[in-house]
Design a protein around this motif. Structure first.
Motif, PDB file in Angstrom:
ATOM      1  N   PRO A  45     114.318  48.934  32.883  1.00  0.00           N
ATOM      2  CA  PRO A  45     114.802  50.044  32.057  1.00  0.00           C
ATOM      3  C   PRO A  45     115.251  49.584  30.666  1.00  0.00           C
ATOM      4  O   PRO A  45     115.670  48.442  30.493  1.00  0.00           O
ATOM      5  CB  PRO A  45     116.009  50.582  32.839  1.00  0.00           C
ATOM      6  CG  PRO A  45     115.920  49.974  34.188  1.00  0.00           C
ATOM      7  CD  PRO A  45     115.133  48.724  34.082  1.00  0.00           C
ATOM      8  N   SER A  46     115.160  50.480  29.711  1.00  0.00           N
ATOM      9  CA  SER A  46     115.600  50.198  28.341  1.00  0.00           C
ATOM     10  C   SER A  46     115.821  51.520  27.624  1.00  0.00           C
ATOM     11  O   SER A  46     115.051  52.458  27.802  1.00  0.00           O
ATOM     12  CB  SER A  46     114.534  49.397  27.600  1.00  0.00           C
ATOM     13  OG  SER A  46     114.784  49.412  26.209  1.00  0.00           O
ATOM     14  N   THR A  47     116.837  51.581  26.823  1.00  0.00           N
ATOM     15  CA  THR A  47     117.012  52.720  25.913  1.00  0.00           C
ATOM     16  C   THR A  47     116.781  52.267  24.479  1.00  0.00           C
ATOM     17  O   THR A  47     115.852  52.712  23.798  1.00  0.00           O
ATOM     18  CB  THR A  47     118.427  53.329  26.070  1.00  0.00           C
ATOM     19  OG1 THR A  47     118.605  53.692  27.430  1.00  0.00           O
ATOM     20  CG2 THR A  47     118.600  54.554  25.189  1.00  0.00           C
ATOM     21  N   ARG A  48     117.637  51.347  24.017  1.00  0.00           N
ATOM     22  CA  ARG A  48     117.611  50.932  22.603  1.00  0.00           C
ATOM     23  C   ARG A  48     116.299  50.268  22.193  1.00  0.00           C
ATOM     24  O   ARG A  48     115.683  50.626  21.181  1.00  0.00           O
ATOM     25  CB  ARG A  48     118.757  49.937  22.318  1.00  0.00           C
ATOM     26  CG  ARG A  48     120.095  50.588  22.196  1.00  0.00           C
ATOM     27  CD  ARG A  48     121.177  49.700  22.777  1.00  0.00           C
ATOM     28  NE  ARG A  48     121.166  49.813  24.211  1.00  0.00           N
ATOM     29  CZ  ARG A  48     121.870  50.730  24.887  1.00  0.00           C
ATOM     30  NH1 ARG A  48     122.675  51.532  24.250  1.00  0.00           N
ATOM     31  NH2 ARG A  48     121.780  50.822  26.201  1.00  0.00           N
ATOM     32  N   ARG A  98     108.598  44.214  28.311  1.00  0.00           N
ATOM     33  CA  ARG A  98     109.891  43.906  28.938  1.00  0.00           C
ATOM     34  C   ARG A  98     109.609  43.585  30.383  1.00  0.00           C
ATOM     35  O   ARG A  98     108.961  44.356  31.090  1.00  0.00           O
ATOM     36  CB  ARG A  98     110.876  45.064  28.818  1.00  0.00           C
ATOM     37  CG  ARG A  98     112.159  44.789  29.610  1.00  0.00           C
ATOM     38  CD  ARG A  98     113.292  45.692  29.277  1.00  0.00           C
ATOM     39  NE  ARG A  98     113.893  45.354  28.004  1.00  0.00           N
ATOM     40  CZ  ARG A  98     115.103  45.749  27.615  1.00  0.00           C
ATOM     41  NH1 ARG A  98     115.850  46.467  28.427  1.00  0.00           N
ATOM     42  NH2 ARG A  98     115.576  45.428  26.427  1.00  0.00           N
ATOM     43  N   HIS A 125     115.026  37.484  24.164  1.00  0.00           N
ATOM     44  CA  HIS A 125     115.114  38.846  23.605  1.00  0.00           C
ATOM     45  C   HIS A 125     115.157  38.680  22.081  1.00  0.00           C
ATOM     46  O   HIS A 125     116.175  38.941  21.429  1.00  0.00           O
ATOM     47  CB  HIS A 125     116.368  39.545  24.134  1.00  0.00           C
ATOM     48  CG  HIS A 125     116.357  41.044  24.014  1.00  0.00           C
ATOM     49  ND1 HIS A 125     115.420  41.739  23.257  1.00  0.00           N
ATOM     50  CD2 HIS A 125     117.187  41.991  24.542  1.00  0.00           C
ATOM     51  CE1 HIS A 125     115.670  43.040  23.352  1.00  0.00           C
ATOM     52  NE2 HIS A 125     116.730  43.214  24.115  1.00  0.00           N
ATOM     53  N   GLN A 128     116.413  41.421  19.610  1.00  0.00           N
ATOM     54  CA  GLN A 128     117.869  41.638  19.627  1.00  0.00           C
ATOM     55  C   GLN A 128     118.548  40.571  18.772  1.00  0.00           C
ATOM     56  O   GLN A 128     119.518  40.859  18.055  1.00  0.00           O
ATOM     57  CB  GLN A 128     118.399  41.594  21.067  1.00  0.00           C
ATOM     58  CG  GLN A 128     119.900  41.866  21.179  1.00  0.00           C
ATOM     59  CD  GLN A 128     120.274  43.313  20.880  1.00  0.00           C
ATOM     60  OE1 GLN A 128     119.643  44.223  21.378  1.00  0.00           O
ATOM     61  NE2 GLN A 128     121.312  43.524  20.063  1.00  0.00           N
ATOM     62  N   PRO A 250     125.570  43.863  22.410  1.00  0.00           N
ATOM     63  CA  PRO A 250     124.181  44.340  22.350  1.00  0.00           C
ATOM     64  C   PRO A 250     123.976  45.659  23.065  1.00  0.00           C
ATOM     65  O   PRO A 250     122.924  46.294  22.882  1.00  0.00           O
ATOM     66  CB  PRO A 250     123.397  43.218  23.035  1.00  0.00           C
ATOM     67  CG  PRO A 250     124.387  42.547  23.936  1.00  0.00           C
ATOM     68  CD  PRO A 250     125.725  42.685  23.264  1.00  0.00           C
ATOM     69  N   MET A 251     124.973  46.064  23.885  1.00  0.00           N
ATOM     70  CA  MET A 251     124.879  47.295  24.661  1.00  0.00           C
ATOM     71  C   MET A 251     123.823  47.152  25.772  1.00  0.00           C
ATOM     72  O   MET A 251     122.895  46.389  25.610  1.00  0.00           O
ATOM     73  CB  MET A 251     124.555  48.490  23.769  1.00  0.00           C
ATOM     74  CG  MET A 251     125.440  48.613  22.555  1.00  0.00           C
ATOM     75  SD  MET A 251     126.848  49.664  22.845  1.00  0.00           S
ATOM     76  CE  MET A 251     126.108  51.284  22.826  1.00  0.00           C
ATOM     77  N   PRO A 252     123.865  47.889  26.846  1.00  0.00           N
ATOM     78  CA  PRO A 252     124.931  48.834  27.157  1.00  0.00           C
ATOM     79  C   PRO A 252     126.215  48.107  27.552  1.00  0.00           C
ATOM     80  O   PRO A 252     126.162  46.984  28.040  1.00  0.00           O
ATOM     81  CB  PRO A 252     124.352  49.615  28.344  1.00  0.00           C
ATOM     82  CG  PRO A 252     123.410  48.666  29.008  1.00  0.00           C
ATOM     83  CD  PRO A 252     122.841  47.821  27.918  1.00  0.00           C
TER      84      PRO A 252
END
Ligand code: CP
Length: 293
Positions: A45-48, A98, A125, A128, A250-252
């Motif tokens: 999973p990833s959002t950003r 990813r 990463h 990032q 870096p979130m979350p």
């Protein structure tokens, strides 16, 4: 086409150029019409990362195809090698990937497609790291004389492993602060801080890393209560910091674990500033992979 999986073979001057382009792209975003094809395959999973790669791709005029492990023929047993060869034969120019795998070497043989890590297991990463370093050095108050300290789950953090490769190329010394079970095996290249209070007092900035519960196995004897008590960034600790201290994440965020709610909303937090570099960093990564940078 070029891969962007780690920074090991990237010279200092090239690393500086990438950061310069990210900062410039953020200040003066430019849309282009590159008309190449990019496959985004996100097996975790990833959002950003996903949203910023997709937006960057749109802004560069790339044709985007979205895949996941579940909707590709890997579920029928197709090997990664056959999958990438297929993408090459179908004229895909870039694969943004990813994956939970730590294997970085498997991609060395593929020269006809650019492969960009959008987060590989515990090890990589790079975009990032571009985001984080651009955030840090575009802050006027940043002090190069002091180390920048990573706090938290260093062992399982791909953000940390890419930063370790990139930050020193721009003259930034890396400090670390973590319980012993999360420290790197080789401490030689780092300044070790015993606790967050010390890191806060002696650094130019700190990045709090998420405790990656999904990557910690039972054999590691991780004690969550102990971690929260000794390594959480909380009100008591953040209120003692200089007003100029930069705090990145870096979130979350896991509120209540590596950071408390008060600290997460503190004016010293730069996590939204980091996000503001997300699209620019991915545009630069995509253009680098296409050989345009
Ligand atoms: N920082 C980061 O990689 O966030 P996502 O997992 O949401 O992409």
């Amino acid at each position: 086409m070029k891969h962007l999986i780690d920074f090991q073979d990237i010279e200092n001057a090239e690393a500086k150029k990438l950061i310069k382009y990210v900062i410039r792209e953020k200040q003066e975003p430019r849309n282009e019409n590159l008309s190449k094809t990019v496959v985004m395959k996100f097996d975790e999973p990833s959002t950003r990362t996903k949203v910023s790669f997709s937006t960057a791709s749109n802004n560069l005029g790339l044709y985007q195809i979205d895949l996941t492990k579940e909707n590709t023929s890997s579920v029928k047993g197709e090997s990664l090698k056959d999958e990438i060869t297929t993408l090459i034969d179908l004229d895909v120019d870039i694969l943004v990937l990813r994956t939970s795998s730590d294997d970085k070497k498997i991609y060395d043989d593929f020269n006809e497609i650019g492969i960009i890590s959008a987060g590989f297991g515990k090890v990589s990463h790079p975009t990032q790291a571009l985001v984080d370093l651009s955030t840090i050095i575009s802050n006027d108050g940043f002090d190069y004389e002091k180390p920048f300290v990573f706090c938290g789950d260093l062992k399982h953090s791909r953000v940390f492993h890419s930063a370790v490769e990139l930050f020193p190329k721009l003259g930034i010394e890396i400090g670390i602060c973590a319980p012993k079970e999360f420290l790197p095996k080789n401490l030689n290249n780092f300044i070790l801080f015993e606790n967050i209070d010390e890191a806060i007092q002696k650094s130019s900035g700190i990045e709090i890393l998420r405790v990656q519960k999904e990557r910690i196995d039972n054999s590691e004897n991780f004690n969550l209560n102990n971690y929260v008590e000794n390594f959480q960034l909380n009100k008591a600790k953040i209120d003692k910091a200089s007003d100029k201290l930069m705090i990145l994440h870096p979130m979350p965020m896991n509120i209540g674990i590596e950071i408390d709610k008060y600290a997460s909303e503190n004016f010293r937090m730069f996590h939204r500033k980091q996000l503001s570099f997300g699209i620019a960093a991915r545009k630069v990564a995509l253009k680098y992979s296409l050989g345009l940078i």
